[in-house]
Design a protein around this motif. Sequence first.
Motif, PDB file in Angstrom:
ATOM      1  N   PHE A 462      18.697  30.729  17.752  1.00 48.14           N
ATOM      2  CA  PHE A 462      17.681  30.279  16.809  1.00 48.14           C
ATOM      3  C   PHE A 462      18.150  30.587  15.389  1.00 48.14           C
ATOM      4  O   PHE A 462      18.784  31.618  15.155  1.00 48.14           O
ATOM      5  CB  PHE A 462      16.343  30.974  17.090  1.00 48.14           C
ATOM      6  CG  PHE A 462      15.848  30.787  18.492  1.00 48.14           C
ATOM      7  CD1 PHE A 462      15.079  29.687  18.830  1.00 48.14           C
ATOM      8  CD2 PHE A 462      16.191  31.701  19.488  1.00 48.14           C
ATOM      9  CE1 PHE A 462      14.649  29.510  20.136  1.00 48.14           C
ATOM     10  CE2 PHE A 462      15.762  31.528  20.797  1.00 48.14           C
ATOM     11  CZ  PHE A 462      14.990  30.427  21.125  1.00 48.14           C
ATOM     12  N   PRO A 463      17.846  29.731  14.423  1.00 48.60           N
ATOM     13  CA  PRO A 463      18.269  29.994  13.048  1.00 48.60           C
ATOM     14  C   PRO A 463      17.761  31.319  12.486  1.00 48.60           C
ATOM     15  O   PRO A 463      18.373  31.892  11.591  1.00 48.60           O
ATOM     16  CB  PRO A 463      17.679  28.812  12.269  1.00 48.60           C
ATOM     17  CG  PRO A 463      17.528  27.724  13.273  1.00 48.60           C
ATOM     18  CD  PRO A 463      17.180  28.431  14.560  1.00 48.60           C
ATOM     19  N   GLU A 464      16.645  31.804  13.039  1.00 47.18           N
ATOM     20  CA  GLU A 464      16.064  33.041  12.520  1.00 47.18           C
ATOM     21  C   GLU A 464      16.827  34.289  12.954  1.00 47.18           C
ATOM     22  O   GLU A 464      16.680  35.351  12.345  1.00 47.18           O
ATOM     23  CB  GLU A 464      14.605  33.178  12.995  1.00 47.18           C
ATOM     24  CG  GLU A 464      13.671  32.129  12.434  1.00 47.18           C
ATOM     25  CD  GLU A 464      13.659  30.821  13.218  1.00 47.18           C
ATOM     26  OE1 GLU A 464      12.819  29.964  12.912  1.00 47.18           O
ATOM     27  OE2 GLU A 464      14.487  30.651  14.142  1.00 47.18           O
ATOM     28  N   LEU A 465      17.637  34.189  14.020  1.00 49.54           N
ATOM     29  CA  LEU A 465      18.280  35.371  14.597  1.00 49.54           C
ATOM     30  C   LEU A 465      19.742  35.435  14.191  1.00 49.54           C
ATOM     31  O   LEU A 465      20.490  34.470  14.353  1.00 49.54           O
ATOM     32  CB  LEU A 465      18.166  35.344  16.125  1.00 49.54           C
ATOM     33  CG  LEU A 465      16.747  35.344  16.685  1.00 49.54           C
ATOM     34  CD1 LEU A 465      16.791  35.341  18.216  1.00 49.54           C
ATOM     35  CD2 LEU A 465      15.960  36.543  16.182  1.00 49.54           C
ATOM     36  N   ALA A 466      20.153  36.598  13.673  1.00 48.05           N
ATOM     37  CA  ALA A 466      21.524  36.773  13.199  1.00 48.05           C
ATOM     38  C   ALA A 466      22.515  36.671  14.354  1.00 48.05           C
ATOM     39  O   ALA A 466      22.208  37.003  15.503  1.00 48.05           O
ATOM     40  CB  ALA A 466      21.663  38.127  12.510  1.00 48.05           C
ATOM     41  N   PHE A 467      23.722  36.217  14.021  1.00 42.22           N
ATOM     42  CA  PHE A 467      24.786  36.058  15.011  1.00 42.22           C
ATOM     43  C   PHE A 467      26.059  36.681  14.477  1.00 42.22           C
ATOM     44  O   PHE A 467      26.426  36.490  13.319  1.00 42.22           O
ATOM     45  CB  PHE A 467      25.013  34.576  15.312  1.00 42.22           C
ATOM     46  CG  PHE A 467      26.177  34.306  16.229  1.00 42.22           C
ATOM     47  CD1 PHE A 467      26.115  34.681  17.563  1.00 42.22           C
ATOM     48  CD2 PHE A 467      27.329  33.705  15.760  1.00 42.22           C
ATOM     49  CE1 PHE A 467      27.187  34.445  18.416  1.00 42.22           C
ATOM     50  CE2 PHE A 467      28.397  33.460  16.602  1.00 42.22           C
ATOM     51  CZ  PHE A 467      28.329  33.833  17.933  1.00 42.22           C
ATOM     52  N   GLY A 468      26.737  37.444  15.321  1.00 48.18           N
ATOM     53  CA  GLY A 468      28.001  38.065  14.932  1.00 48.18           C
ATOM     54  C   GLY A 468      28.372  39.134  15.927  1.00 48.18           C
ATOM     55  O   GLY A 468      27.611  39.435  16.854  1.00 48.18           O
ATOM     56  N   GLY A 469      29.560  39.718  15.748  1.00 44.66           N
ATOM     57  CA  GLY A 469      30.068  40.616  16.766  1.00 44.66           C
ATOM     58  C   GLY A 469      30.400  42.007  16.286  1.00 44.66           C
ATOM     59  O   GLY A 469      30.429  42.296  15.092  1.00 44.66           O
ATOM     60  N   MET A 470      30.669  42.858  17.261  1.00 46.25           N
ATOM     61  CA  MET A 470      31.158  44.214  17.054  1.00 46.25           C
ATOM     62  C   MET A 470      32.647  44.255  17.396  1.00 46.25           C
ATOM     63  O   MET A 470      33.211  43.280  17.893  1.00 46.25           O
ATOM     64  CB  MET A 470      30.399  45.210  17.936  1.00 46.25           C
ATOM     65  CG  MET A 470      28.910  45.243  17.720  1.00 46.25           C
ATOM     66  SD  MET A 470      28.128  46.413  18.881  1.00 46.25           S
ATOM     67  CE  MET A 470      26.417  46.267  18.384  1.00 46.25           C
ATOM     68  N   LYS A 471      33.273  45.366  17.123  1.00 45.75           N
ATOM     69  CA  LYS A 471      34.679  45.598  17.458  1.00 45.75           C
ATOM     70  C   LYS A 471      35.538  44.442  16.947  1.00 45.75           C
ATOM     71  O   LYS A 471      35.355  44.006  15.803  1.00 45.75           O
ATOM     72  CB  LYS A 471      34.829  45.846  18.964  1.00 45.75           C
ATOM     73  CG  LYS A 471      34.024  47.072  19.445  1.00 45.75           C
ATOM     74  CD  LYS A 471      34.346  47.499  20.856  1.00 45.75           C
ATOM     75  CE  LYS A 471      33.714  46.641  21.901  1.00 45.75           C
ATOM     76  NZ  LYS A 471      33.844  47.222  23.268  1.00 45.75           N
ATOM     77  N   GLU A 472      36.449  43.921  17.730  1.00 44.42           N
ATOM     78  CA  GLU A 472      37.356  42.894  17.248  1.00 44.42           C
ATOM     79  C   GLU A 472      36.777  41.483  17.335  1.00 44.42           C
ATOM     80  O   GLU A 472      37.488  40.496  17.188  1.00 44.42           O
ATOM     81  CB  GLU A 472      38.703  42.977  17.974  1.00 44.42           C
ATOM     82  CG  GLU A 472      39.471  44.239  17.642  1.00 44.42           C
ATOM     83  CD  GLU A 472      40.909  44.205  18.112  1.00 44.42           C
ATOM     84  OE1 GLU A 472      41.402  43.125  18.510  1.00 44.42           O
ATOM     85  OE2 GLU A 472      41.564  45.267  18.074  1.00 44.42           O
ATOM     86  N   GLU A 478      26.072  35.955  10.647  1.00 46.34           N
ATOM     87  CA  GLU A 478      25.769  34.606  10.220  1.00 46.34           C
ATOM     88  C   GLU A 478      24.362  34.252  10.635  1.00 46.34           C
ATOM     89  O   GLU A 478      23.816  34.834  11.577  1.00 46.34           O
ATOM     90  CB  GLU A 478      26.763  33.601  10.826  1.00 46.34           C
ATOM     91  CG  GLU A 478      28.173  33.777  10.295  1.00 46.34           C
ATOM     92  CD  GLU A 478      29.117  32.682  10.742  1.00 46.34           C
ATOM     93  OE1 GLU A 478      28.811  31.998  11.740  1.00 46.34           O
ATOM     94  OE2 GLU A 478      30.160  32.513  10.099  1.00 46.34           O
ATOM     95  N   ILE A 479      23.786  33.271   9.944  1.00 51.18           N
ATOM     96  CA  ILE A 479      22.425  32.753  10.114  1.00 51.18           C
ATOM     97  C   ILE A 479      21.396  33.888  10.078  1.00 51.18           C
ATOM     98  O   ILE A 479      21.741  35.065   9.979  1.00 51.18           O
ATOM     99  CB  ILE A 479      22.275  31.836  11.350  1.00 51.18           C
ATOM    100  CG1 ILE A 479      22.487  32.579  12.654  1.00 51.18           C
ATOM    101  CG2 ILE A 479      23.208  30.659  11.236  1.00 51.18           C
ATOM    102  CD1 ILE A 479      22.238  31.699  13.909  1.00 51.18           C
ATOM    103  N   GLY A 480      20.124  33.506  10.133  1.00 47.90           N
ATOM    104  CA  GLY A 480      19.074  34.497   9.988  1.00 47.90           C
ATOM    105  C   GLY A 480      19.089  35.086   8.580  1.00 47.90           C
ATOM    106  O   GLY A 480      19.944  34.771   7.748  1.00 47.90           O
ATOM    107  N   ARG A 481      18.144  35.954   8.311  1.00 50.52           N
ATOM    108  CA  ARG A 481      18.095  36.583   6.990  1.00 50.52           C
ATOM    109  C   ARG A 481      19.306  37.479   6.753  1.00 50.52           C
ATOM    110  O   ARG A 481      19.830  37.564   5.644  1.00 50.52           O
ATOM    111  CB  ARG A 481      16.793  37.387   6.837  1.00 50.52           C
ATOM    112  CG  ARG A 481      16.639  38.030   5.466  1.00 50.52           C
ATOM    113  CD  ARG A 481      15.232  38.518   5.237  1.00 50.52           C
ATOM    114  NE  ARG A 481      14.289  37.405   5.156  1.00 50.52           N
ATOM    115  CZ  ARG A 481      14.047  36.733   4.028  1.00 50.52           C
ATOM    116  NH1 ARG A 481      14.692  37.021   2.925  1.00 50.52           N
ATOM    117  NH2 ARG A 481      13.172  35.749   4.018  1.00 50.52           N
ATOM    118  N   TYR A 482      19.785  38.140   7.829  1.00 49.56           N
ATOM    119  CA  TYR A 482      20.959  38.998   7.651  1.00 49.56           C
ATOM    120  C   TYR A 482      22.192  38.171   7.295  1.00 49.56           C
ATOM    121  O   TYR A 482      23.011  38.576   6.461  1.00 49.56           O
ATOM    122  CB  TYR A 482      21.209  39.817   8.912  1.00 49.56           C
ATOM    123  CG  TYR A 482      20.157  40.862   9.175  1.00 49.56           C
ATOM    124  CD1 TYR A 482      20.130  42.055   8.454  1.00 49.56           C
ATOM    125  CD2 TYR A 482      19.165  40.655  10.141  1.00 49.56           C
ATOM    126  CE1 TYR A 482      19.165  43.012   8.690  1.00 49.56           C
ATOM    127  CE2 TYR A 482      18.193  41.609  10.384  1.00 49.56           C
ATOM    128  CZ  TYR A 482      18.190  42.786   9.653  1.00 49.56           C
ATOM    129  OH  TYR A 482      17.224  43.722   9.878  1.00 49.56           O
TER     130      TYR A 482
END
Length: 508
Positions: A462-472, A478-482
């Motif tokens: 969902f556009p409201e929820l941030a997306f991205g990873g930990m470690k490598e 990305e996306i969301g307010r964060y």
Amino acid sequence: MLDLNILAEQTVDMPEAPYHARHFIDGVFADSADGRTSERVSPSHGIVVSQAALGSEAETEAAIRSARAAFDDGRWSGLSGKDRAVILNKVADLIEASEERLAVIETLESGKPISQSRGECGGAADLWRYAASLARTMHGDSHNTLGEDILGVVLKEPIGVVSIITPWNFPFWILSQKLPFALAAGCTCVVKPSEVTPSTTAMLGEMLAEAGLPAGVCNIVLGYGDPVGSLMSTHRDVDMVSFTGSTAVGKRITKSAGDTLKKVALELGGKNPQVIFPDANLDDAADAVTFGVHFNVGQCCNSSSRIIVHEDIADEFVARVVALSRKVVFGNPMHPDTQVGAIVTEEHRSKIDGYVNDAVAAGAEVCLGGGVLDVPGLGNQFYQPTVVRGVTPDMPIVREEVFGPVLTVLTFRDFEEAVALANDSTYGLSAGVWSENVHTCLAFSRKAQAGTVWTNTWMDGFPELAFGGMKESGQGREIGRYGFEEFLEVKSLVMRIGRTRAPWVKTA
């Protein structure tokens, strides 16, 4: 021939001629000064889909100069959030109106099914609209408890010029996870799409111009990572780099950007586990696993390429996944019923096959597939749906990003072992857990080292929820307010009210 569901029929009309993709610099569409171009041949149909201008340092320098000037004179950052939102919403409308045109070109360039291209391209409009809402609601903080003569204000300002470098697997969607949020924040941008799938990004340039985006606010340079992407990552007039791609390239960008201390946001690889406990709904879990490994031909950073199944249900569950995988529709990407299309390049198809062959040589068992798939009339740039058991956690097929329709199966005995296996990876992008026990799901979610954890589902976003990873798997979101706030700098403003400050230097 495997007993698979292969579809060769085509129902979507092919374009009459290759698309001519050009640079978009300072509001003007142009070919390269030296006339160089590149061609993209469709991995599924063998035709020339597009001819794209091939950028050099000259075009890249011009694009960066344009973005720098546009930011410094405030033609975009100085607008109100409302005015920026109006333009972003116009772009969203144009994207929806252009869905089919975008989807056809993206399908032919990438090999993904037309139904998935339609969902990706048309659905991206929602990201632009959400970013527009953030442009209007961005705010800082105020502090009025610092003393009766002091007012503190925290401002959030656009970071400046942003270089955006996007990959070939979701060229329009990933661009839309970055660009509208950078623009909503007031930044100006230089964009480089993958040379493999340049066209939908070039088409977006047409929409930006039609929507009234001021010249220089977004510039698009087509070409290779060297020299275009390299210069975008090192130039002193660039304040931030947002990159999606391989972990190896992400590490190189981080090192090169360090010379000028640019901010770097990275969305990189993943080796994402789904853990299936004995009390899970096995029908739902098997369907989600099948979707997770075959969606976008497995060429997805969020692919659930490894499953970790309780040993008591492993045989039954693998049998369900194999049976479902036989029913997945592989074949012509230009048919709306096709679910899995072509591998993006011959070299990548060979790489996928190499992982499977090496695993078999090391003692793994192929339960399904494990080889090149021929589709009548379309050739062999396809790969069979593949399920591999008998692997060990140290095998490359388990540890590295295969980026194809290949699933590996590990088993566990108890909760602690399941968590340990899930976290036994250099990556930390996504993870999933299947159980009817909410306590099991919550406990796993807390312990999983991943930027996103799905419980009893997979790849809902969902556009409201941030997306991205930990470690490598990367840094930043990305996306969301964060994700929006990645493009902002924080400035503290301290104001003394009245002449109440005692002098530091005694004059009498």
